[in-house]
Design an enzyme around this catalytic site. Structure first.
Site, PDB file in Angstrom:
ATOM      1  N   PRO A   1       0.808  -1.211   0.000  1.00 54.06           N
ATOM      2  CA  PRO A   1       0.000   0.000   0.000  1.00 54.06           C
ATOM      3  C   PRO A   1       0.850   1.274   0.000  1.00 54.06           C
ATOM      4  O   PRO A   1       1.659   1.498   0.897  1.00 54.06           O
ATOM      5  CB  PRO A   1      -0.819  -0.117   1.281  1.00 54.06           C
ATOM      6  N   GLU A   2       0.696   2.065  -1.028  1.00 52.60           N
ATOM      7  CA  GLU A   2       1.270   3.403  -1.056  1.00 52.60           C
ATOM      8  C   GLU A   2       0.093   4.381  -1.014  1.00 52.60           C
ATOM      9  O   GLU A   2      -1.017   3.988  -0.711  1.00 52.60           O
ATOM     10  CB  GLU A   2       2.148   3.580  -2.304  1.00 52.60           C
TER      11      GLU A   2
ATOM     12  N   LYS B   1       1.199   7.835   3.644  1.00 53.67           N
ATOM     13  CA  LYS B   1       0.794   6.448   3.834  1.00 53.67           C
ATOM     14  C   LYS B   1       0.229   6.199   5.223  1.00 53.67           C
ATOM     15  O   LYS B   1      -0.135   5.071   5.545  1.00 53.67           O
ATOM     16  CB  LYS B   1       2.001   5.526   3.574  1.00 53.67           C
TER      17      LYS B   1
ATOM     18  N   ARG C   1      16.677  -2.821  -2.604  1.00 53.68           N
ATOM     19  CA  ARG C   1      15.353  -3.011  -3.159  1.00 53.68           C
ATOM     20  C   ARG C   1      15.505  -3.165  -4.666  1.00 53.68           C
ATOM     21  O   ARG C   1      16.543  -2.840  -5.219  1.00 53.68           O
ATOM     22  CB  ARG C   1      14.451  -1.797  -2.877  1.00 53.68           C
TER      23      ARG C   1
END
Length: 309
Positions: free
Chosen positions: A2-3, A61, A283
């Site tokens: 979720p962003e 967020k 990442r």
DNA sequence: CTTTTCTCCTGTATGC
DNA sequence: TGCATACAGGAGAAAA
């Protein structure tokens, strides 16, 4: 994951299903879900009991339920200023979900918190596989933001957001521009996915030093970030039904028309080159080798070379 | 002070 | 088939 757009979808669900209701009881599975609430889960439950949820709000967020003692604003009768609100602050982390469910059902796998309401209707459950998310209580400051997240910068959809101010801060950053985009104290709401998408749209490699980019370029990147999140939000509104405040970061929103993130090996929609994948900040980063050429010297520092084939 | 690295967690995918 | 390992990554603490 979720962003901002995904969290906003959740916030809207809460506004529809939870705002206006009085909390009858809150239960927490243990200390971890409330680890940001230093007095612990029992104290957190105590603070929620009997309060009325008067709003569902969001910055970046983070989202929070505004809590008051009564639904009717006391100041409407024409007295003094409203008492400062309090908030149940929620971060979904990587896998958190807030689900509106039928009352008194069996626990869902990875359920960490449950709120029941005085009307006996649906319950709100916090489900989080990886428990990177959590809940905490906070006072709300005079600016309307919970004091515990005062360090989080306004997101691009807030009136308080000042793009030129963000650009000025980027201009003096001694770090890669993607790292800066992910810094929630600079601008909030952008995560790995939308950072990659914004950089692809702008045609900038994320490892370029922020301060080496021109101000118009930095402004363009920020504009693209806002636009791509806005487009995602338009699509995200669909996977929602009455008893289900969807947070399902997996199925619902993955139809998003992504041009870079997760597109390794596919053709760039703009130039046809093959989208590549690199490791950055431990990442994955996805970019077009032609539209987004790497900087000459290693900009972001850290382990930047892709180790995967 | 600024910037970077480390740590938390578990389901899913992949490799031998 | 089974076991081991890589991977997803947000955010704050800790370190540089």
């Amino acid at each position: 994951v979720p962003e901002l757009p995904e969290v906003e979808v959740v916030r809207r669900g809460l506004a529809e299903h939870v705002v206006g209701r009085r909390v009858e009881m809150a239960e927490f599975s243990g200390p971890r879900v409330a680890r940001r609430h230093l007095p612990g889960p029992v104290d957190l439950a105590d603070r929620l009991r009997g309060r009325v949820v008067t709003a569902a709000r969001r910055r970046g967020k983070y989202l929070w339920l505004e809590l008051r003692d009564q639904a009717e604003p006391a100041w409407s009768a024409g007295a003094a200023d409203p008492a400062p609100a309090e908030a149940l602050l929620v971060h979904l982390g990587m896998s958190g979900q807030l689900l509106v469910t039928a009352p008194d059902g069996p626990p869902i796998r990875h359920e960490h918190a449950r709120l029941s309401f005085a009307d006996g209707g649906t319950q709100l459950r916090f489900v989080d596989q990886r428990t990177f998310g959590g809940m905490a209580w906070s006072e709300v400051g005079p600016d309307g933001i919970p004091t515990t997240i005062a360090h989080i910068a306004p997101d691009p959809f807030e009136p308080a957001y000042d793009a030129s101010s963000v650009v000025r801060r980027l201009k003096v950053r001694e770090s890669a521009v993607k790292r800066a985009l992910l810094d929630q104290t600079l601008v909030s709401g952008i995560g790995n996915i939308y950072a990659d998408e914004a950089l692809w749209r702008a045609g900038v490699h994320g490892e370029r030093l922020a301060r080496t980019l021109t101000k118009p370029t930095l402004a363009r990147i920020l504009d693209h970030a806002r636009e791509v999140m806005s487009a995602a939000l338009d699509q995200g509104g669909t996977s929602f039904d009455a008893l289900y405040v969807n947070v399902n970061g997996q199925s619902g929103y993955f139809d998003r028309s992504l041009n870079a993130y997760g597109q390794e090996g596919r053709e760039c929609a703009r130039c046809g080159a093959t989208i590549r994948r690199e490791q950055f900040m431990n990442r994955s980063s996805f970019s077009c080798p032609r539209c987004q050429p790497r900087p000459r010297s290693a900009a972001g520092s850290g382990r930047t070379q892709g180790g995967r084939g």
